[in-house]
Design an enzyme around this catalytic site. Structure first.
Site, mmCIF file in Angstrom:
data_model
loop_
_atom_site.group_PDB
_atom_site.id
_atom_site.type_symbol
_atom_site.label_atom_id
_atom_site.label_comp_id
_atom_site.label_asym_id
_atom_site.label_seq_id
_atom_site.Cartn_x
_atom_site.Cartn_y
_atom_site.Cartn_z
ATOM 1 N N ASN A 95 7.197 7.857 -3.563
ATOM 2 C CA ASN A 95 7.020 7.040 -2.349
ATOM 3 C C ASN A 95 6.904 5.533 -2.636
ATOM 4 O OD1 ASN A 95 5.740 6.412 0.497
ATOM 5 N ND2 ASN A 95 4.201 5.760 -1.008
ATOM 6 N N TYR A 169 17.053 -4.368 -0.059
ATOM 7 C CA TYR A 169 16.243 -3.175 0.210
ATOM 8 C C TYR A 169 17.120 -2.032 0.716
ATOM 9 C CZ TYR A 169 12.701 -0.293 2.606
ATOM 10 O OH TYR A 169 11.914 0.744 3.044
HETATM 11 N N1 LIG Z 1 6.661 0.878 6.553
HETATM 12 C C1 LIG Z 1 7.877 1.180 6.971
HETATM 13 O O1 LIG Z 1 8.254 0.887 8.112
HETATM 14 C C2 LIG Z 1 8.831 1.931 6.072
HETATM 15 C C3 LIG Z 1 10.042 2.345 6.627
HETATM 16 C C4 LIG Z 1 10.939 3.059 5.828
HETATM 17 C C5 LIG Z 1 10.621 3.352 4.517
HETATM 18 N N2 LIG Z 1 9.421 2.931 3.994
HETATM 19 C C6 LIG Z 1 9.147 3.277 2.600
HETATM 20 O O2 LIG Z 1 7.920 3.991 2.518
HETATM 21 C C7 LIG Z 1 7.299 3.738 1.243
HETATM 22 C C8 LIG Z 1 5.880 3.261 1.475
HETATM 23 O O3 LIG Z 1 5.928 2.065 2.244
HETATM 24 P P1 LIG Z 1 4.651 1.445 2.982
HETATM 25 O O4 LIG Z 1 5.121 0.914 4.273
HETATM 26 O O5 LIG Z 1 3.504 2.383 2.925
HETATM 27 O O6 LIG Z 1 4.395 0.173 2.032
HETATM 28 P P2 LIG Z 1 3.046 -0.469 1.474
HETATM 29 O O7 LIG Z 1 3.468 -1.772 0.911
HETATM 30 O O8 LIG Z 1 1.985 -0.429 2.493
HETATM 31 O O9 LIG Z 1 2.629 0.545 0.300
HETATM 32 C C9 LIG Z 1 3.409 0.668 -0.856
HETATM 33 C C10 LIG Z 1 2.537 1.209 -1.970
HETATM 34 O O10 LIG Z 1 3.351 1.299 -3.156
HETATM 35 C C11 LIG Z 1 2.630 0.728 -4.232
HETATM 36 N N3 LIG Z 1 3.555 0.187 -5.239
HETATM 37 C C12 LIG Z 1 4.389 -0.871 -5.112
HETATM 38 N N4 LIG Z 1 5.024 -1.096 -6.265
HETATM 39 C C13 LIG Z 1 4.600 -0.149 -7.128
HETATM 40 C C14 LIG Z 1 4.881 0.125 -8.481
HETATM 41 N N5 LIG Z 1 5.737 -0.634 -9.196
HETATM 42 N N6 LIG Z 1 4.278 1.192 -9.066
HETATM 43 C C15 LIG Z 1 3.400 1.950 -8.375
HETATM 44 N N7 LIG Z 1 3.072 1.728 -7.096
HETATM 45 C C16 LIG Z 1 3.662 0.674 -6.477
HETATM 46 C C17 LIG Z 1 1.792 -0.377 -3.602
HETATM 47 O O11 LIG Z 1 0.714 -0.763 -4.454
HETATM 48 C C18 LIG Z 1 1.361 0.282 -2.303
HETATM 49 O O12 LIG Z 1 0.176 1.037 -2.452
HETATM 50 C C19 LIG Z 1 8.189 2.729 0.543
HETATM 51 O O13 LIG Z 1 9.078 3.379 -0.326
HETATM 52 C C20 LIG Z 1 8.945 2.090 1.691
HETATM 53 O O14 LIG Z 1 10.168 1.531 1.272
HETATM 54 C C21 LIG Z 1 8.535 2.221 4.737
#
Ligand SMILES: NC(=O)c1ccc[n+]([C@@H]2O[C@H](COP(=O)([O-])OP(=O)(O)OC[C@H]3O[C@@H](n4cnc5c(N)ncnc54)[C@H](O)[C@@H]3O)[C@@H](O)[C@H]2O)c1
Length: 278
Positions: A95, A169
């Protein structure tokens, strides 16, 4: 939650990267509710510990182990810690992800650092995560891998200015979907299912930054707060009328991680309220 769903993942151990906040924490929570023991992996041990403490207070069995998914060695160390402590990993949820490099909220264009970071975290990080658990899953003769992609990986979203701000992205998430398809073929003979979930838009740290960026580029947008712009956009563009919640994503991940999904592999499932349908 029904009694049946509380048993859905009983006896399973799940490893969730980026699990300390946002969508990852939502996924970890749902998996724990469904009976799994959950290992939360994130960049900082303190963030893992805080998440573990919150979920532990709810009575769930959770463990936290820090790793940077871009660093193969640290990830392998975290996986090894989990196997030593809990005996097995049945489910990997890859994730962890990033939108763009530092300072993007104030920039009108994406840059080289955005291409490098999204590739290294979103693509290589997902690959490293799988590679760290595959030998163990092969040895056990089973496993479920769920990659968190995005509906942006199917089709980039434009803006009123004609720019596609998150193109690095979107390209990285298209890579996650292709990785899911290819790995599913490679791992099918080993009884390991590989699928992806493609969320739409959820109010997390990531989406707050994205809307702040849009607002900055349009002189404050409609004049409302970043949150109001997000809510308005969800009402106007999502057929089901709202942004998703981390629990919505967790529910889909729980299903794909369960025996109910044993005949599903190589699929990418949109969980986006119908916002994009392919
Ligand atoms: N929020 C949205 O609308 C959305 C939509 C589609 C997809 N996503 C995907 O869902 C996933 C989670 O997104 P989110 O919105 O919770 O983001 P967020 O930024 O709130 O959380 C991301 C988490 O990943 C961790 N992280 C980042 N880089 C890292 C690394 N190198 N190693 C280990 N951990 C790492 C961060 O510390 C954080 O806890 C991501 O892959 C994102 O692309 C999010």
């Amino acid at each position: 939650m029904s009694e049946t769903s509380a048993e859905q993942l009983k006896g399973k151990v799940a490893f969730v990267t980026g699990g300390a906040r946002g969508i990852g924490l939502g996924i970890a929570t749902v998996l724990a509710e469904r009976g799994a023991t959950v290992a939360i992996c994130d960049l900082a041990q303190s963030a893992c510990d805080a998440a573990v403490s919150d979920l532990g207070t709810e009575g769930y069995t959770v463990l936290g182990t820090a790793a940077d998914v871009t660093d193969r060695d640290s990830l392998e160390g975290a996986v090894s810690n989990v196997i030593t402590a809990l005996g097995q990993i049945d489910i990997l949820v890859a994730n962890a992800g990033v939108w763009a490099s530092e300072g993007y909220q104030d920039r009108p264009e994406y840059n080289d650092a955005d291409w490098d970071l999204t590739h290294s975290v979103n693509v290589r990080g997902v690959v490293h995560s799988a590679e760290a658990v595959i030998p163990h899953m092969k040895e056990r003769g089973s496993g479920k891998i769920v990659n968190i992609a995005s509906h942006g990986g199917r089709k980039p979203r434009g803006t009123a200015t004609g720019r596609t701000l998150g193109l690095p992205y979107s390209v990285s998430k298209a890579g996650v979907i292709q990785w899911t398809h290819g790995l599913a073929i490679e791992l099918a003979p080993f009884n390991i299912n590989v699928n992806a979930v493609c969320p739409g838009e959820l109010w997390t740290n990531m989406i707050e930054g994205i809307y702040a960026n849009r607002q900055n580029l349009t002189d404050g947008g409609s004049g409302g707060s970043v949150r109001e712009e997000y809510d308005e956009s969800m009402q106007n563009t999502v057929p089901l009328g709202r942004g998703q919640t981390p629990r919505d994503i967790g529910n889909a991940v729980a299903f794909l991680s369960s025996d109910d999904a044993s005949e599903i592999t190589g699929q990418a499932l949109n969980v986006n309220g119908g916002a994009r349908m392919n």
